[in-house]
Design an enzyme around this catalytic site. Structure first.
Site, PDB file in Angstrom:
ATOM      1  CG  HIS A   1      -1.583  -1.143   1.658  1.00 42.86           C
ATOM      2  ND1 HIS A   1      -2.954  -1.258   1.521  1.00 42.86           N
ATOM      3  CD2 HIS A   1      -1.175  -2.313   2.228  1.00 42.86           C
ATOM      4  CE1 HIS A   1      -3.349  -2.435   1.958  1.00 42.86           C
ATOM      5  NE2 HIS A   1      -2.283  -3.093   2.396  1.00 42.86           N
ATOM      6  CE1 TYR A   2      -2.112   6.061  -2.337  1.00 37.46           C
ATOM      7  CE2 TYR A   2      -0.848   5.345  -4.240  1.00 37.46           C
ATOM      8  CZ  TYR A   2      -1.972   5.924  -3.706  1.00 37.46           C
ATOM      9  OH  TYR A   2      -2.986   6.355  -4.523  1.00 37.46           O
ATOM     10  CB  THR A   3       0.634   6.144   4.133  1.00 43.04           C
ATOM     11  OG1 THR A   3       1.544   7.176   3.698  1.00 43.04           O
ATOM     12  CG2 THR A   3       1.416   4.929   4.613  1.00 43.04           C
TER      13      THR A   3
ATOM     14  CD  GLU B   1      -0.793   1.333   4.440  1.00 38.21           C
ATOM     15  OE1 GLU B   1      -0.424   2.181   3.598  1.00 38.21           O
ATOM     16  OE2 GLU B   1      -1.973   0.996   4.615  1.00 38.21           O
TER      17      GLU B   1
ATOM     18  CG  HIS C   1      -5.185  -1.749  -0.950  1.00 39.71           C
ATOM     19  ND1 HIS C   1      -5.413  -0.667  -0.141  1.00 39.71           N
ATOM     20  CD2 HIS C   1      -6.178  -2.618  -0.658  1.00 39.71           C
ATOM     21  CE1 HIS C   1      -6.481  -0.876   0.608  1.00 39.71           C
ATOM     22  NE2 HIS C   1      -6.975  -2.062   0.304  1.00 39.71           N
TER      23      HIS C   1
ATOM     24  CG  ASP D   1      -3.243   1.653  -2.028  1.00 39.22           C
ATOM     25  OD1 ASP D   1      -4.426   1.513  -2.383  1.00 39.22           O
ATOM     26  OD2 ASP D   1      -2.807   1.188  -0.959  1.00 39.22           O
TER      27      ASP D   1
END
Length: 258
Positions: free
Chosen positions: A41-43, A104, A151, A161
């Site tokens: 994921h990215y946050t 993440e 994700h 993401d």
């Protein structure tokens, strides 16, 4: 008699408080890790915002990797469930929180501007740290090269993401994910340029790859979103959800490999 009874009762109570005695001399050969996937994921936040969201909010992740300096934070033990995947599905498995490790990456995601959407890149040192972590997790849990997913793979209708600038090919070069053979892709692309498969074929191939979608032969919004998620990963230069010869060749090549 009374003097002997009290110590005996105390010993018995102490044994009960410690829990059952379990003999661990034997172990079944028919077992593997509960972890089947690693989800990236990215946050959409900077580091302070990411830590606040993942430690105090309603979502969580096993690991968080900062960008500069590249620092790996463990926020949830791997034998615990983290709330990172949400409503998700991949290769028949649903609600992947129970069977995955979430990682993440501190990254702002994207910025919508009058000239279009701008995506934030990933620093090389952050990806270096991710690769080291992934190799360790994969080895400990006995995972194969198809276990690392995004994700946007498991929830393509609502998530994008880790985005088109995430360097999946670097993970492939590190032996962590499968990547389509360029020569085979070129060969199939020339063939599909002459006769493009119909929508039902694309839906079948996307489902075979792992995505959850209905196979009704109609190029609806759901099919386009899922196709765009696939393109974003394997052909990030263009991910418009439009079926074309290159997308067909990428799908067919990967499904041959899988």
């Amino acid at each position: 008699m009374k003097s002997l009874a009290l110590p005996l009762i105390l010993v018995l109570l102490a044994g009960c408080a410690a829990g059952p005695r379990i003999d661990t001399r034997y172990s079944s050969r028919s077992q593997d890790s509960r972890v089947q996937y690693i989800v990236l994921h990215y946050t959409s936040e900077d580091l302070p915002g990411s830590l606040r969201q993942l430690t105090q909010g309603e979502v969580s992740s096993h690991y968080l990797i900062d960008a500069k300096p590249a620092t790996i934070y463990r926020l949830v033990e791997e034998d615990h469930r983290a709330w990172h995947a949400g409503n998700s599905q991949w290769r028949g498995r649903t609600w992947l929180n129970a069977s995955s490790i979430g990682i993440e990456l501190v990254n702002l995601g994207y910025l919508d501007t009058p000239n279009g959407r701008l995506w934030y890149p990933y620093p090389s040192e952050q990806i270096d740290a991710l690769i080291v972590l992934l190799k360790d997790i994969v080895k400990r849990h006995g995972l194969g090269p198809d276990a690392i997913i995004g994700h946007s793979d498991i929830a393509p209708l609502r998530k994008v993401d880790p985005g088109p600038l995430f360097p999946w090919k670097r993970l492939a070069e590190a032996g962590l994910v499968v990547w389509p053979d360029a020569r085979r892709v070129a060969e199939l692309q020339a063939r599909y340029a002459v006769q493009l498969p119909d929508v039902a074929w694309f839906q079948e191939q996307l489902a075979r790859h792992g995505y959850a979608l209905e196979r009704h032969g109609v190029l609806d919004a759901e099919t386009r979103r899922i196709m765009a998620a696939f393109q974003m990963k394997y052909r990030p230069a263009r991910f418009d959800g439009e079926p074309d010869a290159e997308t067909a060749a990428l799908l067919a090549t990967l499904n041959e490999t899988g």
